[in-house]
Scaffold this motif. Structure first.
Motif, PDB file in Angstrom:
ATOM      1  N   GLU A 150       0.856  -1.191   0.000  1.00 35.33           N
ATOM      2  CA  GLU A 150       0.000   0.000   0.000  1.00 35.33           C
ATOM      3  C   GLU A 150       0.878   1.222   0.000  1.00 35.33           C
ATOM      4  O   GLU A 150       2.070   1.150   0.325  1.00 35.33           O
ATOM      5  CB  GLU A 150      -0.949   0.004   1.199  1.00 35.33           C
ATOM      6  CG  GLU A 150      -0.231   0.003   2.539  1.00 35.33           C
ATOM      7  CD  GLU A 150      -1.153  -0.236   3.723  1.00 35.33           C
ATOM      8  OE1 GLU A 150      -1.243   0.665   4.594  1.00 35.33           O
ATOM      9  OE2 GLU A 150      -1.790  -1.306   3.786  1.00 35.33           O
ATOM     10  N   SER A 151       0.310   2.364  -0.378  1.00 37.93           N
ATOM     11  CA  SER A 151       1.115   3.583  -0.461  1.00 37.93           C
ATOM     12  C   SER A 151       0.188   4.786  -0.551  1.00 37.93           C
ATOM     13  O   SER A 151      -1.023   4.651  -0.712  1.00 37.93           O
ATOM     14  CB  SER A 151       2.025   3.539  -1.695  1.00 37.93           C
ATOM     15  OG  SER A 151       1.256   3.553  -2.891  1.00 37.93           O
ATOM     16  N   GLY A 152       0.777   5.971  -0.453  1.00 34.79           N
ATOM     17  CA  GLY A 152      -0.010   7.188  -0.573  1.00 34.79           C
ATOM     18  C   GLY A 152       0.780   8.397  -0.131  1.00 34.79           C
ATOM     19  O   GLY A 152       1.918   8.295   0.322  1.00 34.79           O
ATOM     20  N   LEU A 153       0.181   9.545  -0.256  1.00 32.94           N
ATOM     21  CA  LEU A 153       0.850  10.793   0.099  1.00 32.94           C
ATOM     22  C   LEU A 153       0.872  11.037   1.603  1.00 32.94           C
ATOM     23  O   LEU A 153       1.691  11.811   2.087  1.00 32.94           O
ATOM     24  CB  LEU A 153       0.191  11.967  -0.625  1.00 32.94           C
ATOM     25  CG  LEU A 153       0.395  11.974  -2.143  1.00 32.94           C
ATOM     26  CD1 LEU A 153      -0.377  13.128  -2.782  1.00 32.94           C
ATOM     27  CD2 LEU A 153       1.872  12.085  -2.499  1.00 32.94           C
ATOM     28  N   ASP A 154      -0.032  10.392   2.354  1.00 29.96           N
ATOM     29  CA  ASP A 154      -0.021  10.576   3.807  1.00 29.96           C
ATOM     30  C   ASP A 154      -0.694   9.391   4.472  1.00 29.96           C
ATOM     31  O   ASP A 154      -1.818   9.032   4.115  1.00 29.96           O
ATOM     32  CB  ASP A 154      -0.736  11.867   4.204  1.00 29.96           C
ATOM     33  CG  ASP A 154      -0.274  12.383   5.562  1.00 29.96           C
ATOM     34  OD1 ASP A 154      -0.399  11.635   6.549  1.00 29.96           O
ATOM     35  OD2 ASP A 154       0.216  13.520   5.631  1.00 29.96           O
ATOM     36  N   SER A 155      -0.023   8.773   5.419  1.00 27.69           N
ATOM     37  CA  SER A 155      -0.569   7.602   6.104  1.00 27.69           C
ATOM     38  C   SER A 155      -1.591   7.975   7.170  1.00 27.69           C
ATOM     39  O   SER A 155      -2.341   7.115   7.643  1.00 27.69           O
ATOM     40  CB  SER A 155       0.565   6.811   6.762  1.00 27.69           C
ATOM     41  OG  SER A 155       1.213   7.601   7.749  1.00 27.69           O
ATOM     42  N   ARG A 156      -1.652   9.247   7.541  1.00 23.78           N
ATOM     43  CA  ARG A 156      -2.449   9.652   8.689  1.00 23.78           C
ATOM     44  C   ARG A 156      -3.898   9.958   8.348  1.00 23.78           C
ATOM     45  O   ARG A 156      -4.692  10.286   9.226  1.00 23.78           O
ATOM     46  CB  ARG A 156      -1.802  10.889   9.331  1.00 23.78           C
ATOM     47  CG  ARG A 156      -0.406  10.633   9.856  1.00 23.78           C
ATOM     48  CD  ARG A 156       0.332  11.910  10.160  1.00 23.78           C
ATOM     49  NE  ARG A 156       0.584  12.690   8.947  1.00 23.78           N
ATOM     50  CZ  ARG A 156       1.269  13.829   8.920  1.00 23.78           C
ATOM     51  NH1 ARG A 156       1.768  14.316  10.044  1.00 23.78           N
ATOM     52  NH2 ARG A 156       1.453  14.472   7.775  1.00 23.78           N
ATOM     53  N   GLY A 157      -4.243   9.860   7.076  1.00 21.42           N
ATOM     54  CA  GLY A 157      -5.583  10.224   6.647  1.00 21.42           C
ATOM     55  C   GLY A 157      -5.484  11.262   5.550  1.00 21.42           C
ATOM     56  O   GLY A 157      -4.390  11.581   5.066  1.00 21.42           O
ATOM     57  N   ILE A 158      -6.614  11.811   5.136  1.00 20.12           N
ATOM     58  CA  ILE A 158      -6.581  12.741   4.010  1.00 20.12           C
ATOM     59  C   ILE A 158      -7.114  14.122   4.340  1.00 20.12           C
ATOM     60  O   ILE A 158      -6.972  15.040   3.539  1.00 20.12           O
ATOM     61  CB  ILE A 158      -7.322  12.163   2.786  1.00 20.12           C
ATOM     62  CG1 ILE A 158      -8.693  11.628   3.175  1.00 20.12           C
ATOM     63  CG2 ILE A 158      -6.500  11.060   2.156  1.00 20.12           C
ATOM     64  CD1 ILE A 158      -9.449  11.010   2.020  1.00 20.12           C
ATOM     65  N   HIS A 159      -7.722  14.296   5.496  1.00 17.94           N
ATOM     66  CA  HIS A 159      -8.178  15.628   5.881  1.00 17.94           C
ATOM     67  C   HIS A 159      -6.972  16.496   6.243  1.00 17.94           C
ATOM     68  O   HIS A 159      -6.142  16.137   7.071  1.00 17.94           O
ATOM     69  CB  HIS A 159      -9.135  15.549   7.068  1.00 17.94           C
ATOM     70  CG  HIS A 159     -10.474  14.979   6.722  1.00 17.94           C
ATOM     71  ND1 HIS A 159     -11.455  15.714   6.088  1.00 17.94           N
ATOM     72  CD2 HIS A 159     -10.991  13.741   6.907  1.00 17.94           C
ATOM     73  CE1 HIS A 159     -12.525  14.954   5.903  1.00 17.94           C
ATOM     74  NE2 HIS A 159     -12.267  13.757   6.391  1.00 17.94           N
ATOM     75  N   ASN A 160      -6.854  17.627   5.614  1.00 19.93           N
ATOM     76  CA  ASN A 160      -5.802  18.615   5.921  1.00 19.93           C
ATOM     77  C   ASN A 160      -4.399  18.034   5.794  1.00 19.93           C
ATOM     78  O   ASN A 160      -3.509  18.353   6.576  1.00 19.93           O
ATOM     79  CB  ASN A 160      -6.002  19.186   7.335  1.00 19.93           C
ATOM     80  CG  ASN A 160      -7.365  19.812   7.519  1.00 19.93           C
ATOM     81  OD1 ASN A 160      -7.826  20.570   6.657  1.00 19.93           O
ATOM     82  ND2 ASN A 160      -8.020  19.500   8.616  1.00 19.93           N
ATOM     83  N   THR A 161      -4.189  17.175   4.822  1.00 22.82           N
ATOM     84  CA  THR A 161      -2.864  16.615   4.579  1.00 22.82           C
ATOM     85  C   THR A 161      -2.483  16.847   3.123  1.00 22.82           C
ATOM     86  O   THR A 161      -3.265  17.358   2.319  1.00 22.82           O
ATOM     87  CB  THR A 161      -2.807  15.109   4.883  1.00 22.82           C
ATOM     88  OG1 THR A 161      -3.572  14.390   3.890  1.00 22.82           O
ATOM     89  CG2 THR A 161      -3.351  14.792   6.263  1.00 22.82           C
ATOM     90  N   LEU A 162      -1.271  16.396   2.777  1.00 20.11           N
ATOM     91  CA  LEU A 162      -0.753  16.580   1.425  1.00 20.11           C
ATOM     92  C   LEU A 162      -1.629  15.887   0.386  1.00 20.11           C
ATOM     93  O   LEU A 162      -1.665  16.301  -0.776  1.00 20.11           O
ATOM     94  CB  LEU A 162       0.668  16.026   1.349  1.00 20.11           C
ATOM     95  CG  LEU A 162       1.511  16.401   0.128  1.00 20.11           C
ATOM     96  CD1 LEU A 162       1.704  17.905   0.046  1.00 20.11           C
ATOM     97  CD2 LEU A 162       2.856  15.687   0.180  1.00 20.11           C
ATOM     98  N   ALA A 163      -2.359  14.865   0.803  1.00 19.08           N
ATOM     99  CA  ALA A 163      -3.228  14.152  -0.135  1.00 19.08           C
ATOM    100  C   ALA A 163      -4.289  15.058  -0.740  1.00 19.08           C
ATOM    101  O   ALA A 163      -4.813  14.771  -1.827  1.00 19.08           O
ATOM    102  CB  ALA A 163      -3.890  12.971   0.567  1.00 19.08           C
ATOM    103  N   MET A 164      -4.619  16.144  -0.063  1.00 18.83           N
ATOM    104  CA  MET A 164      -5.647  17.059  -0.549  1.00 18.83           C
ATOM    105  C   MET A 164      -5.060  18.295  -1.230  1.00 18.83           C
ATOM    106  O   MET A 164      -5.797  19.216  -1.583  1.00 18.83           O
ATOM    107  CB  MET A 164      -6.539  17.496   0.612  1.00 18.83           C
ATOM    108  CG  MET A 164      -7.308  16.350   1.256  1.00 18.83           C
ATOM    109  SD  MET A 164      -8.423  15.519   0.093  1.00 18.83           S
ATOM    110  CE  MET A 164      -9.613  16.825  -0.204  1.00 18.83           C
ATOM    111  N   ALA A 165      -3.733  18.336  -1.438  1.00 21.53           N
ATOM    112  CA  ALA A 165      -3.096  19.487  -2.084  1.00 21.53           C
ATOM    113  C   ALA A 165      -3.621  19.642  -3.512  1.00 21.53           C
ATOM    114  O   ALA A 165      -3.951  18.650  -4.181  1.00 21.53           O
ATOM    115  CB  ALA A 165      -1.588  19.311  -2.095  1.00 21.53           C
ATOM    116  N   PRO A 166      -3.708  20.872  -4.019  1.00 24.61           N
ATOM    117  CA  PRO A 166      -4.259  21.098  -5.359  1.00 24.61           C
ATOM    118  C   PRO A 166      -3.565  20.303  -6.459  1.00 24.61           C
ATOM    119  O   PRO A 166      -4.213  19.881  -7.414  1.00 24.61           O
ATOM    120  CB  PRO A 166      -4.077  22.609  -5.551  1.00 24.61           C
ATOM    121  CG  PRO A 166      -4.088  23.170  -4.171  1.00 24.61           C
ATOM    122  CD  PRO A 166      -3.414  22.139  -3.321  1.00 24.61           C
TER     123      PRO A 166
END
Length: 461
Positions: free
Chosen positions: A275-291
């Motif tokens: 598994e992988s992603g921009l942030d392991s901590r969730g997606i609210h207010n993290t890099l995963a939601m960057a424009p």
């Protein structure tokens, strides 16, 4: 490592083709249709069978070949310890059937850390309080760590797992068995206890599965337990790279290449990106939601191809777990694999390994290949998290330490946004080094470099 086989049609619409997935001794990719194949895939989830339908369809349409599924997440089992919940297993069987209809192999994951975590170290996700093995609910264990020890809890859990393996082992589209996801996050876990648990679990699976598929387990992030990773209990290793690791500052492509290659070098086993992603901590207010987060995701999928991993993509929040956060990233990334699938289509990864690659301070990337074919991917060093800015990059050259004796190579360049061919050129090697002038690009560029035989070379004038 024993030979492991999964047989059956990969595409339901083309069942006349004999497609066999195997992981043989000394090979680092699953062999499908006679070729060692780089597999793209994802981590779909849901609390209803219907939620898997679009996720699996998108995977197939994007050229993906595998899905990794946490069996106790979303559709949680209600069975007594050691027993199989029949309604629950039928729901998962429907999902497996749906995957097969879309030509997808399944890697089932039997255990997940959050079910065996009590939150005592401040973990956000901890569900020991509702685990049927918990003594407070009438189960056999006074604490989560009893799963890893020689206890009635472990005996019953392995009994449950054995029943599932026995039930599903006849399916053609089971790729392998993941005993447990992120063992090190079990409350009270230790490496020695986890090693003993995995040795027993692997023995149970290997004595039950008549097709001898490979066995694996994972740790969180890019953590390592050397004794476990070296053990014969694991036929292949995993990494779970997330870009919020402080060493990599949001750049998922960088942590993928680094973590995969470190494990290949240290342990000499195939490596799966679980598994992988921009942030392991969730997606609210993290890099995963960057424009411009999509740029980081695109880079990561391309980086996985040249990392040496068996597979790529395998996103977490971005591929379905966003549903639990009441957000929708999965639609945004539904076809993110397609350009990479076009690039790797038909490529036999037999004998592939990391190829030394150097360039200027302006480009970052990697190359992978054998004596006859090298794949490369390089990005603009400034196209990085958190903003991933784009600029024209021109005049860059990368030097590759190509293997073999070929003195002339045909290079085919690919646009990373589409996977389409955007140019070709012939380059000559000097000794063991080949210099590849990159075309002008924005963001990143990929290439295939094929050795030319003497018959293919133009005559000297």
């Amino acid at each position: 490592m024993a030979a492991v086989l999964v047989s059956g049609p990969v595409h339901a619409a083309n069942s006349a083709d004999e497609m066999v997935a195997s992981l043989r001794r000394g090979e680092f990719y699953f062999r499908i249709g006679g070729k060692q194949t780089f597999l793209l895939g994802r981590n779909p989830t849901g609390w209803q069978v219907a939620q898997f339908e679009p996720l699996l369809q998108w995977a197939a349409e994007s050229g993906e070949k595998m899905v990794r599924i946490h069996l106790t997440t979303g559709m949680a089992t209600r069975g007594e310890p050691g027993e199989v919940d029949e309604e629950w297993v039928q729901r998962w069987t429907r999902v497996f059937d749906m995957a097969a209809a879309n030509g997808l192999y399944v890697l089932p994951v039997f255990g997940v850390w959050a079910d065996w975590n009590d939150g005592s170290k401040g973990e956000r996700w901890h569900y020991w309080h509702r685990n049927q093995f918990n003594a407070a609910l009438g189960g056999p264990a006074n604490g989560p760590a009893e799963l890893l020890q020689d206890t009635p809890c472990r005996k019953l859990w392995l009994q449950w797992m054995e029943k599932l393996v026995r039930r599903w082992q006849g399916r053609w589209n089971i790729l392998g068995w993941e005993v447990f996801s992120e063992l090190d996050l079990i409350t009270g876990a230790s490496e020695d206890a986890a090693l003993g648990f995995m040795e027993h679990a692997a023995e149970v699976i290997r004595s039950t599965d008549t097709r001898s598929r490979p066995v694996t387990a994972s740790l969180a992030g890019i953590n390592e337990w050397p004794k476990l990773f070296q053990s014969d209990a694991l036929d292949f290793l995993q990494v779970h790279p997330y870009a919020n690791h402080p060493r990599f500052r949001g750049n998922l492509s960088d942590i993928i290449i680094s973590s995969v290659r470190e494990r290949l070098k240290r342990y000499g086993k195939p490596v799966l990106i679980g598994e992988s992603g921009l942030d392991s901590r969730g997606i609210h207010n993290t890099l995963a939601m960057a424009p411009r987060a999509h740029m980081g995701i695109r880079q990561a999928i391309w980086a996985s191809v040249v990392s040496g991993a068996m597979n790529g993509r395998m996103l977490w929040w971005e591929d379905g777990y966003d549903q639990y956060e009441r957000l929708d990233l999965r639609t945004r990334y539904k076809d993110a694999s397609a350009p990479v699938a076009r690039f790797v289509e038909g490529v036999d990864f037999a004998g592939f390994g990391p190829v030394p690659a150097t360039g200027s301070d302006n480009v970052i990337g990697a190359a992978l290949g054998n004596e006859r074919l090298v794949l490369g991917w390089f990005r603009d060093a400034q196209c990085a998290a958190p903003d991933w800015p784009i600029r024209p990059v021109e005049g860059e050259v990368v030097a590759l330490g190509a293997r073999g004796s070929a003195s002339e190579w045909q290079v085919q360049f690919h646009d990373t946004g589409s996977g389409d061919v955007v140019g070709r050129r012939t380059v000559r090697g000097k000794g063991s080094e080949v210099s590849v002038p990159l075309p002008a690009f924005e963001g990143s560029v990929a290439f295939k470099m094929s050795a030319r035989s003497s018959q293919e070379r133009a005559p000297e004038r």
